[in-house]
Design a protein around this motif. Structure first.
Motif, PDB file in Angstrom:
ATOM      1  N   SER A  59       0.860  -1.102   0.121  1.00  0.00           N
ATOM      2  CA  SER A  59      -0.029  -0.041   0.034  1.00  0.00           C
ATOM      3  C   SER A  59       0.773   1.069  -0.039  1.00  0.00           C
ATOM      4  CB  SER A  59      -0.827  -0.107   1.220  1.00  0.00           C
ATOM      5  OG  SER A  59      -0.098   0.191   2.497  1.00  0.00           O
ATOM      6  N   LEU A  60       0.223   2.493  -0.411  1.00  0.00           N
ATOM      7  CA  LEU A  60       0.865   3.741  -0.140  1.00  0.00           C
ATOM      8  C   LEU A  60       1.286   3.919   1.053  1.00  0.00           C
ATOM      9  CD1 LEU A  60      -0.645   5.986  -2.978  1.00  0.00           C
ATOM     10  CD2 LEU A  60       1.480   4.858  -3.008  1.00  0.00           C
ATOM     11  N   LEU A 116       4.748   2.008   1.844  1.00  0.00           N
ATOM     12  CA  LEU A 116       5.762   2.687   1.193  1.00  0.00           C
ATOM     13  C   LEU A 116       6.106   3.985   2.060  1.00  0.00           C
ATOM     14  CD1 LEU A 116       4.831   1.869  -2.423  1.00  0.00           C
ATOM     15  CD2 LEU A 116       6.431   0.745  -0.971  1.00  0.00           C
ATOM     16  N   ASN A 117       5.252   4.733   2.143  1.00  0.00           N
ATOM     17  CA  ASN A 117       5.350   6.218   2.740  1.00  0.00           C
ATOM     18  C   ASN A 117       5.831   6.084   4.199  1.00  0.00           C
ATOM     19  OD1 ASN A 117       4.625   7.715   0.878  1.00  0.00           O
ATOM     20  ND2 ASN A 117       2.222   7.837   1.219  1.00  0.00           N
ATOM     21  N   THR A 118       5.599   4.935   4.969  1.00  0.00           N
ATOM     22  CA  THR A 118       6.065   4.723   6.191  1.00  0.00           C
ATOM     23  C   THR A 118       7.548   4.675   6.207  1.00  0.00           C
ATOM     24  OG1 THR A 118       3.832   4.078   7.117  1.00  0.00           O
ATOM     25  CG2 THR A 118       6.105   3.501   8.408  1.00  0.00           C
ATOM     26  N   ILE A 119       7.997   3.628   5.361  1.00  0.00           N
ATOM     27  CA  ILE A 119       9.395   3.326   5.277  1.00  0.00           C
ATOM     28  C   ILE A 119      10.251   4.677   4.973  1.00  0.00           C
ATOM     29  CG2 ILE A 119      11.218   2.179   3.806  1.00  0.00           C
ATOM     30  CD1 ILE A 119       9.169  -0.035   3.478  1.00  0.00           C
ATOM     31  N   TYR A 141      11.501  -7.531  -3.984  1.00  0.00           N
ATOM     32  CA  TYR A 141      10.461  -7.965  -2.775  1.00  0.00           C
ATOM     33  C   TYR A 141      10.674  -7.117  -1.733  1.00  0.00           C
ATOM     34  CZ  TYR A 141       9.426 -11.922  -5.663  1.00  0.00           C
ATOM     35  OH  TYR A 141       9.104 -12.798  -6.809  1.00  0.00           O
ATOM     36  N   LYS A 142      11.793  -6.110  -1.694  1.00  0.00           N
ATOM     37  CA  LYS A 142      12.076  -5.343  -0.647  1.00  0.00           C
ATOM     38  C   LYS A 142      12.209  -3.707  -1.218  1.00  0.00           C
ATOM     39  CE  LYS A 142      13.927  -8.068   3.191  1.00  0.00           C
ATOM     40  NZ  LYS A 142      13.109  -7.453   3.900  1.00  0.00           N
ATOM     41  N   THR A 143      12.650  -3.720  -2.218  1.00  0.00           N
ATOM     42  CA  THR A 143      12.763  -2.345  -3.302  1.00  0.00           C
ATOM     43  C   THR A 143      13.011  -1.284  -2.499  1.00  0.00           C
ATOM     44  OG1 THR A 143      10.187  -2.151  -3.271  1.00  0.00           O
ATOM     45  CG2 THR A 143      11.369  -3.702  -5.099  1.00  0.00           C
ATOM     46  N   VAL A 144      11.827  -0.509  -1.815  1.00  0.00           N
ATOM     47  CA  VAL A 144      12.089   0.789  -1.155  1.00  0.00           C
ATOM     48  C   VAL A 144      13.010   0.808   0.081  1.00  0.00           C
ATOM     49  CG1 VAL A 144      10.739   2.676  -0.091  1.00  0.00           C
ATOM     50  CG2 VAL A 144       9.831   1.281  -2.072  1.00  0.00           C
TER      51      VAL A 144
END
Length: 259
Positions: free
Chosen positions: A102-103, A106-109, A150-153
């Motif tokens: 979810s966005l 991603l935003n939390t990371i 599978y981890k990307t960000v």
């Protein structure tokens, strides 16, 4: 504020490596400011450290997803404490297919790993510069040296921390503030994580680290003024020296088991 007292600020201090940093510094007589998410039993850790090591220990519960709250806290710290050590340890990640993430995930990371570290450093730097000698220790990851499917960000966020730290170290080299960065791999923070990493095979077992040993070694090197603190040579070799066409598929296949 007692002008004679200096404090170390540790983010993500309630468990794992952050807790190990707190205990290691307390053993050296360092006063502590512990910061972590709410409901992590941070009050119990602060009390335990004060009773066992006779150092001043205060704590703050904070969700790093709010820039406003981070700035409010750092302003309060600057007004009430002399800070001579900043350990940016708080971080988050996970293993998901990018189209399943979810966005918010991603935003939390990005917020916790990149923005909070940057804001804490920026806001507390004037305080650090006021002390006779100060230190910044940023926690990156071995993933900073290798993109991973599978981890990307997450690896990208830790690559930022590594680059940010090296650049800041150069910028501040003529000042009283020393900047260090560590890039550890997976650690034995709890039985569940240990078991999950060991399922990754021989590489997972060889690179699994003990938080207390990592903390003690990192703090020793931090006080020596080492900029890039190498924790695990095996992990560093795999992640840094192998070409991408070899390491990226290899690392992706390892973490794919988690996804």
């Amino acid at each position: 504020m007692n002008s004679k007292l200096e404090y170390a600020v540790i983010t993500g201090a309630s468990q794992g490596l952050g807790r190990a940093f707190a205990l290691s510094l307390a053993e050296k007589g360092q006063n502590l400011i512990l910061i972590s998410l709410p409901n992590q039993k941070l009050n119990q850790l602060a009390k335990q450290i004060e009773e066992d090591h006779y150092v001043k220990t205060v704590y703050f519960e904070l969700d790093f997803c709010s820039d406003k709250d981070v700035i409010i806290l750092t302003k309060y710290l600057n007004s009430n404490f002399n800070v001579n050590i900043l350990i940016n340890n708080a971080g988050t990640g996970g293993t998901k297919r990018i189209n399943d993430a979810s966005l918010t995930y991603l935003n939390t990371i990005i917020q916790v790993n990149i923005k909070a570290t940057t804001v804490f450093t920026h806001q507390l730097l004037p305080n650090l510069k006021k002390q006779q000698k100060s230190y910044i220790l940023n926690v990156s990851s071995i993933a900073a040296f290798s993109p991973v499917g599978y981890k990307t960000v997450y690896p990208a966020s830790k690559a930022f921390i590594h680059s940010f730290s090296i650049g800041l170290s150069e910028e501040l080299k003529s000042s009283n503030v020393s900047v260090s960065v560590i890039n550890p791999g997976a650690m034995k923070t709890n039985p569940e994580i240990t078991a999950r990493i060991e399922k990754q095979g021989i590489i997972g077992r060889l690179t699994l680290l003990d938080p207390k040993r990592v903390a003690d070694f990192s703090i020793k090197k931090m006080f020596q003024g080492t900029t890039f603190i190498l924790i695990n040579p095996i992990s560093w070799f795999i992640a840094s020296l192998l070409p991408n066409k070899i390491k990226v598929p290899m690392m992706t296949n390892i973490v794919k088991r988690e996804a």
